[in-house]
Design a protein around this motif. Structure first.
Motif, PDB file in Angstrom:
ATOM      1  N   TYR A  67       0.852  -1.173   0.000  1.00 46.35           N
ATOM      2  CA  TYR A  67       0.000   0.000   0.000  1.00 46.35           C
ATOM      3  C   TYR A  67       0.894   1.230   0.000  1.00 46.35           C
ATOM      4  CZ  TYR A  67       0.844  -0.377   5.024  1.00 46.35           C
ATOM      5  OH  TYR A  67       1.430  -0.502   6.246  1.00 46.35           O
ATOM      6  N   VAL A  68       0.292   2.363  -0.340  1.00 46.03           N
ATOM      7  CA  VAL A  68       1.045   3.604  -0.439  1.00 46.03           C
ATOM      8  C   VAL A  68       0.464   4.602   0.557  1.00 46.03           C
ATOM      9  CG1 VAL A  68       1.689   5.516  -1.955  1.00 46.03           C
ATOM     10  CG2 VAL A  68       1.502   3.199  -2.881  1.00 46.03           C
ATOM     11  N   ILE A  69       1.330   5.210   1.323  1.00 47.73           N
ATOM     12  CA  ILE A  69       0.943   6.304   2.208  1.00 47.73           C
ATOM     13  C   ILE A  69       1.526   7.558   1.576  1.00 47.73           C
ATOM     14  CG2 ILE A  69       1.171   7.309   4.498  1.00 47.73           C
ATOM     15  CD1 ILE A  69       1.549   4.435   5.557  1.00 47.73           C
ATOM     16  N   CYS A  70       0.637   8.468   1.176  1.00 54.14           N
ATOM     17  CA  CYS A  70       1.137   9.635   0.454  1.00 54.14           C
ATOM     18  C   CYS A  70       0.168  10.808   0.583  1.00 54.14           C
ATOM     19  CB  CYS A  70       1.335   9.294  -1.020  1.00 54.14           C
ATOM     20  SG  CYS A  70      -0.156   8.744  -1.864  1.00 54.14           S
ATOM     21  N   PRO A  85      -8.103  -6.737  -0.322  1.00 48.08           N
ATOM     22  CA  PRO A  85      -9.447  -6.683   0.248  1.00 48.08           C
ATOM     23  C   PRO A  85      -9.495  -5.635   1.370  1.00 48.08           C
ATOM     24  CG  PRO A  85      -8.605  -8.933   0.228  1.00 48.08           C
ATOM     25  CD  PRO A  85      -7.474  -8.029  -0.164  1.00 48.08           C
ATOM     26  N   PRO A  86     -10.642  -5.020   1.601  1.00 46.29           N
ATOM     27  CA  PRO A  86     -10.746  -3.982   2.637  1.00 46.29           C
ATOM     28  C   PRO A  86     -10.250  -4.427   4.008  1.00 46.29           C
ATOM     29  CG  PRO A  86     -12.711  -3.995   1.293  1.00 46.29           C
ATOM     30  CD  PRO A  86     -11.889  -5.189   0.857  1.00 46.29           C
ATOM     31  N   VAL A  87     -10.449  -5.695   4.361  1.00 52.61           N
ATOM     32  CA  VAL A  87     -10.014  -6.162   5.677  1.00 52.61           C
ATOM     33  C   VAL A  87      -8.493  -6.016   5.836  1.00 52.61           C
ATOM     34  CG1 VAL A  87      -9.782  -8.617   5.061  1.00 52.61           C
ATOM     35  CG2 VAL A  87     -10.305  -7.952   7.422  1.00 52.61           C
ATOM     36  N   ASN A  88      -7.743  -6.238   4.764  1.00 56.94           N
ATOM     37  CA  ASN A  88      -6.288  -6.068   4.838  1.00 56.94           C
ATOM     38  C   ASN A  88      -5.918  -4.611   5.110  1.00 56.94           C
ATOM     39  OD1 ASN A  88      -6.731  -8.545   3.104  1.00 56.94           O
ATOM     40  ND2 ASN A  88      -4.541  -8.658   3.494  1.00 56.94           N
ATOM     41  N   ASN A  89      -6.591  -3.720   4.435  1.00 57.80           N
ATOM     42  CA  ASN A  89      -6.307  -2.299   4.630  1.00 57.80           C
ATOM     43  C   ASN A  89      -6.689  -1.851   6.035  1.00 57.80           C
ATOM     44  OD1 ASN A  89      -5.320  -1.999   2.016  1.00 57.80           O
ATOM     45  ND2 ASN A  89      -7.385  -1.741   1.213  1.00 57.80           N
ATOM     46  N   LEU A  90      -7.809  -2.346   6.536  1.00 54.38           N
ATOM     47  CA  LEU A  90      -8.222  -1.985   7.895  1.00 54.38           C
ATOM     48  C   LEU A  90      -7.237  -2.540   8.928  1.00 54.38           C
ATOM     49  CD1 LEU A  90     -12.081  -2.420   7.591  1.00 54.38           C
ATOM     50  CD2 LEU A  90     -10.802  -0.284   7.863  1.00 54.38           C
ATOM     51  N   ASN A 129      -4.016  -3.132   8.433  1.00 50.08           N
ATOM     52  CA  ASN A 129      -2.806  -2.312   8.349  1.00 50.08           C
ATOM     53  C   ASN A 129      -2.999  -0.974   9.059  1.00 50.08           C
ATOM     54  OD1 ASN A 129      -1.374  -4.226   6.920  1.00 50.08           O
ATOM     55  ND2 ASN A 129      -2.039  -3.450   4.940  1.00 50.08           N
ATOM     56  N   LEU A 130      -4.154  -0.385   8.894  1.00 50.16           N
ATOM     57  CA  LEU A 130      -4.454   0.877   9.577  1.00 50.16           C
ATOM     58  C   LEU A 130      -4.453   0.685  11.091  1.00 50.16           C
ATOM     59  CD1 LEU A 130      -5.208   3.856   9.366  1.00 50.16           C
ATOM     60  CD2 LEU A 130      -7.609   3.142   9.189  1.00 50.16           C
ATOM     61  N   PHE A 131      -5.063  -0.403  11.550  1.00 51.43           N
ATOM     62  CA  PHE A 131      -5.072  -0.708  12.982  1.00 51.43           C
ATOM     63  C   PHE A 131      -3.639  -0.822  13.512  1.00 51.43           C
ATOM     64  CE2 PHE A 131      -4.602  -4.003  16.230  1.00 51.43           C
ATOM     65  CZ  PHE A 131      -5.353  -3.460  17.260  1.00 51.43           C
ATOM     66  N   LEU A 136      -0.841   0.404  12.242  1.00 52.37           N
ATOM     67  CA  LEU A 136      -0.174   1.709  12.221  1.00 52.37           C
ATOM     68  C   LEU A 136      -0.629   2.598  13.371  1.00 52.37           C
ATOM     69  CD1 LEU A 136      -0.153   2.399   8.393  1.00 52.37           C
ATOM     70  CD2 LEU A 136       1.829   1.920   9.851  1.00 52.37           C
ATOM     71  N   GLU A 137      -1.914   2.577  13.668  1.00 50.29           N
ATOM     72  CA  GLU A 137      -2.449   3.418  14.740  1.00 50.29           C
ATOM     73  C   GLU A 137      -2.065   2.917  16.133  1.00 50.29           C
ATOM     74  OE1 GLU A 137      -6.461   5.061  12.466  1.00 50.29           O
ATOM     75  OE2 GLU A 137      -6.638   3.379  13.853  1.00 50.29           O
ATOM     76  N   ASN A 138      -1.752   1.638  16.241  1.00 52.00           N
ATOM     77  CA  ASN A 138      -1.476   1.047  17.555  1.00 52.00           C
ATOM     78  C   ASN A 138      -0.033   0.571  17.719  1.00 52.00           C
ATOM     79  OD1 ASN A 138      -4.196   0.893  19.035  1.00 52.00           O
ATOM     80  ND2 ASN A 138      -4.650   0.239  16.948  1.00 52.00           N
ATOM     81  N   MET A 139       0.833   0.962  16.813  1.00 51.13           N
ATOM     82  CA  MET A 139       2.219   0.503  16.827  1.00 51.13           C
ATOM     83  C   MET A 139       2.889   0.720  18.182  1.00 51.13           C
ATOM     84  SD  MET A 139       4.426  -0.937  14.744  1.00 51.13           S
ATOM     85  CE  MET A 139       4.041  -0.488  13.078  1.00 51.13           C
ATOM     86  N   ILE A 140       2.622   1.817  18.813  1.00 52.05           N
ATOM     87  CA  ILE A 140       3.247   2.135  20.101  1.00 52.05           C
ATOM     88  C   ILE A 140       2.916   1.081  21.161  1.00 52.05           C
ATOM     89  CG2 ILE A 140       1.411   3.635  20.994  1.00 52.05           C
ATOM     90  CD1 ILE A 140       5.099   4.487  21.268  1.00 52.05           C
TER      91      ILE A 140
END
Length: 145
Positions: free
Chosen positions: A2-5, A27-32, A34-36, A38-42
């Motif tokens: 995916y691309v973050i830009c 599929p949308p589940v993969n993107n969701l 990945n977002l989860f 990224l948001e919870n990496m800490i």
């Protein structure tokens, strides 16, 4: 992948890469997921540290066993050389309960076929060490070391 830009790059990719985007979209589940992440990496700092420790342990274990790799990350390639030997080794390991993919020509250059091993943070050092010892024994059996 995916691309973050920025928005301008997003619009460019959408308008100029339609065939690529719509033929290979995740599929949308993969993107969701990945977002989860990224948001919870800490919140995963302990797992990240354990994972890094497993990578260091794995690479040092390979060195102790005189198994060569050029890898420096959690994806470890063990170069076998010949396609047939690599496939046979992969199959032998599968029969023993291990999944180590054979990566062969044309994916890699001729005579550099290899096993690809991926580590995860859930692995145990004892299991990794046992696997590498088993790998070395199987390599000896088929005559690649």
């Amino acid at each position: 992948a995916y691309v973050i830009c920025d928005e301008v790059y997003k619009n460019y990719l959408i308008n100029k890469s339609k065939k690529f985007i719509y033929s290979t979209a995740l599929p949308p589940v993969n993107n969701l997921w990945n977002l989860f992440i990224l948001e919870n990496m800490i919140n995963f700092q302990n797992r990240i540290e354990k994972f890094q420790e497993l990578v260091i342990f794995s690479l040092s274990t390979l060195k102790k066993l005189n198994l060569k790799t050029k890898s420096t990350s959690h994806i470890i390639s063990i170069i076998i050389g010949d396609n047939l030997n690599t496939v046979n080794l992969s199959n032998n390991l599968k029969e023993l309960g291990y999944l180590a993919y054979a990566i062969k020509e044309p994916t890699v250059p001729k005579d550099t076929a290899r096993l690809r091993i991926s580590l995860t943070a859930d692995m145990k050092k004892e299991d990794i060490e046992t696997f590498f010892k088993t790998l070395k024994a199987e390599m000896k059996k088929i005559g690649v070391i």
